[in-house]
Design an enzyme around this catalytic site. Sequence first.
Site, short mmCIF file in Angstrom:
data_model
loop_
_atom_site.label_atom_id
_atom_site.label_comp_id
_atom_site.label_asym_id
_atom_site.label_seq_id
_atom_site.Cartn_x
_atom_site.Cartn_y
_atom_site.Cartn_z
N ASP A 1 36.42 37.15 4.19
CA ASP A 1 37.36 37.20 5.33
C ASP A 1 37.67 38.64 5.73
O ASP A 1 38.52 38.88 6.59
CB ASP A 1 38.65 36.42 5.00
CG ASP A 1 39.43 37.04 3.85
OD1 ASP A 1 38.97 38.04 3.26
OD2 ASP A 1 40.51 36.51 3.53
N GLU B 1 58.53 54.65 -8.38
CA GLU B 1 58.20 55.34 -7.13
C GLU B 1 59.54 55.84 -6.62
O GLU B 1 60.30 55.11 -5.98
CB GLU B 1 57.56 54.37 -6.12
CG GLU B 1 57.05 55.11 -4.89
CD GLU B 1 57.65 54.65 -3.57
OE1 GLU B 1 57.27 55.22 -2.54
OE2 GLU B 1 58.49 53.73 -3.54
N ASP C 1 40.58 40.87 -2.24
CA ASP C 1 41.34 39.83 -2.91
C ASP C 1 41.23 39.98 -4.42
O ASP C 1 40.51 40.85 -4.92
CB ASP C 1 40.88 38.44 -2.44
CG ASP C 1 39.36 38.30 -2.44
OD1 ASP C 1 38.74 38.80 -3.41
OD2 ASP C 1 38.79 37.73 -1.49
N ASP D 1 58.79 49.82 -6.69
CA ASP D 1 58.80 50.32 -5.32
C ASP D 1 60.21 50.80 -4.95
O ASP D 1 61.21 50.14 -5.26
CB ASP D 1 58.39 49.17 -4.38
CG ASP D 1 58.17 49.62 -2.96
OD1 ASP D 1 57.27 50.45 -2.74
OD2 ASP D 1 58.91 49.16 -2.06
N ASP E 1 36.22 42.37 -1.48
CA ASP E 1 36.48 41.07 -0.86
C ASP E 1 35.48 40.05 -1.40
O ASP E 1 34.28 40.24 -1.27
CB ASP E 1 36.33 41.24 0.66
CG ASP E 1 36.43 39.92 1.41
OD1 ASP E 1 37.04 38.98 0.88
OD2 ASP E 1 35.90 39.85 2.54
C1 NOJ Z 1 56.62 52.48 -0.79
C2 NOJ Z 1 55.30 51.78 -0.66
O1 NOJ Z 1 54.33 52.47 -1.38
C3 NOJ Z 1 55.02 51.72 0.81
O2 NOJ Z 1 53.70 51.33 1.07
C4 NOJ Z 1 56.02 50.81 1.45
O3 NOJ Z 1 55.84 50.82 2.86
C5 NOJ Z 1 57.43 51.25 1.15
N1 NOJ Z 1 57.63 51.63 -0.21
C6 NOJ Z 1 58.41 50.14 1.45
O4 NOJ Z 1 58.25 49.09 0.53
#
Ligand code: NOJ
Length: 557
Positions: A43, A277, A47, A214, A39
């Site tokens: 705050d 992912e 960041d 994601d 940080d």
């Molecule tokens: C996988 C991400 O790593 C996770 O943190 C997130 O909650 C879910 N996808 C939904 O985007």
Amino acid sequence: MTQELTSPSPAPQAPGTGRGPGWWRDAVIYQVYVRSFADSDGDGIGDLRGARERLPYLKDLGVDAVWLTPFYASPQADGGYDVADYRAVDPLFGTLQDADDLIRTAHDLGLRVIVDIVPNHTSDRHPWFQDPALARQRYIFRPGKGESGELPPNDWESVFGGPAWARTDRGDWYLHLFAPEQPDLNWDNPEVHTEFEAIMRFWLDLGVDGFRIDVAHGMIKAPGLPDIGHGAQAQLIGAQVLPFFDQDGVHAIHRAWRRLLDGYGDARGKQVIGVAEAWAPTAERLALYVRPDELHQAFNFQFLNAPWQADGLRSVIDASLAATASVGAPTTWVLSNHDVVRHTTRLGGSLARARAATLLMLALPGSAYLYQGEELGLPEVTDLPDEVRQDPAFFRGGRETGPAGPGTDTESAPDGVATAGGQDGFRDGCRVPLPWSGELPPYGFGPGGSWLPQPADWGGLTVAAQTGDPASTLELYRTALELRRRLPGLGDGPMSWAPAPDGVLAFTRPGLLCTVNTLGHDVGLPAPGTPLLSSAPVTVDDATARLPGDSCTWWAI
Ligand code: NOJ
């Protein structure tokens, strides 16, 4: 948001620039969970400036690239995975200029930068969702069931618990596989495709070297959105193909993105990558995401979930390598991330096992992802008070399940989200801000506090406390990464199993042998060579090596 930025900084020139084997095939990539890394402004929230200031630490650690979790404009209903503007930096994390500065500094240091992209859903504050007419085209709305539509359109459950549908004021329902603040996009609409390609180009123009995608297995839903007809859907995720996860249709999207990434990279003499992912039921189905015309990498969560047991580990490794080899891709190993219980705690609360698992991972062929803090041997924080928790799964799922002690057999659900096996099954415990220095919180995290409280006993785990101590986990990681860069036999390339006693794994890489003793006690065996690096002190007497319990050793042969 409009901000004038100069031209993108070039990617690092060595190693692996341009066409050729591919820098990502054996890269070690460090995950920066921005909110908890460093940080700069006091705050209590990490960041981009804080992260930039700490890049020399990552260079010195010896990684090849960093992956930054979402720092885009977001109401933070799910730690930034609810994006309201994909081209803006949330003021919590800084400005677009800070992102540009970070990318430049990383490149100057020879580090590549991967950013997250969240294509399955947006925030409900995204302008598309805010406009009712647009929303009905670009998200998944359906009428409800029941006499007056009072029941959800089907039986799908949210990964965070409860139904995957929320009802609008107009009486219809929208799909949210995650939190209600994260409506699922309608990928049958070509405008959604066009927009995400434009978003990718925006960040590529800023100089990023790739994207972590994601929920890469989620964008396409089965036609007709059929019921699953089964309770306990959380158990099925990743165990079988579901009407909302791992549908074959997602691969066309990944093929289109690969064309975009290759085209962009070719025009600039660099290789930009996509990492999935994706939670797939088998190694073979996961390998489909890394076919030559799809993404470059896919996180190997089967390895992450493997128990600390020699035969089990060996079969996961074999299955992973065979599946990825069948499509010509490397395997992408990972032990920890911001969604699962830290591996020190997950592997029975044993730092010895965690250190051994890491050396095993770094000796395997392919690339590896590290999660910030694992190089310090950080455990999961299991005693966070309810009032500081932010994980939406905590509020929607298993609040009732109550706390469990550290080191319990918490399950890591194959959906990207650790399940509620106890308090340590939620995701705040692995997101506690990093300890950098000093004896007291916030341990140099920043000039203010920290958004989640850090344990009072982390003084001995800080970067400053471990630096220079040859017995520390930090120095173990540094040495391992240095050897991995220096020894040609590590990284991408062949491996073969060698004979070993029960409970022990042994395999060779060119010029090297790796032993892993998964048992809780010493094991003796003929010394296979000269120890190069070990996660615990190994002894060699009269040509007999004694491998300590829960240890991994790299031998020069
Ligand atoms: C996988 C991400 O790593 C996770 O943190 C997130 O909650 C879910 N996808 C939904 O985007």
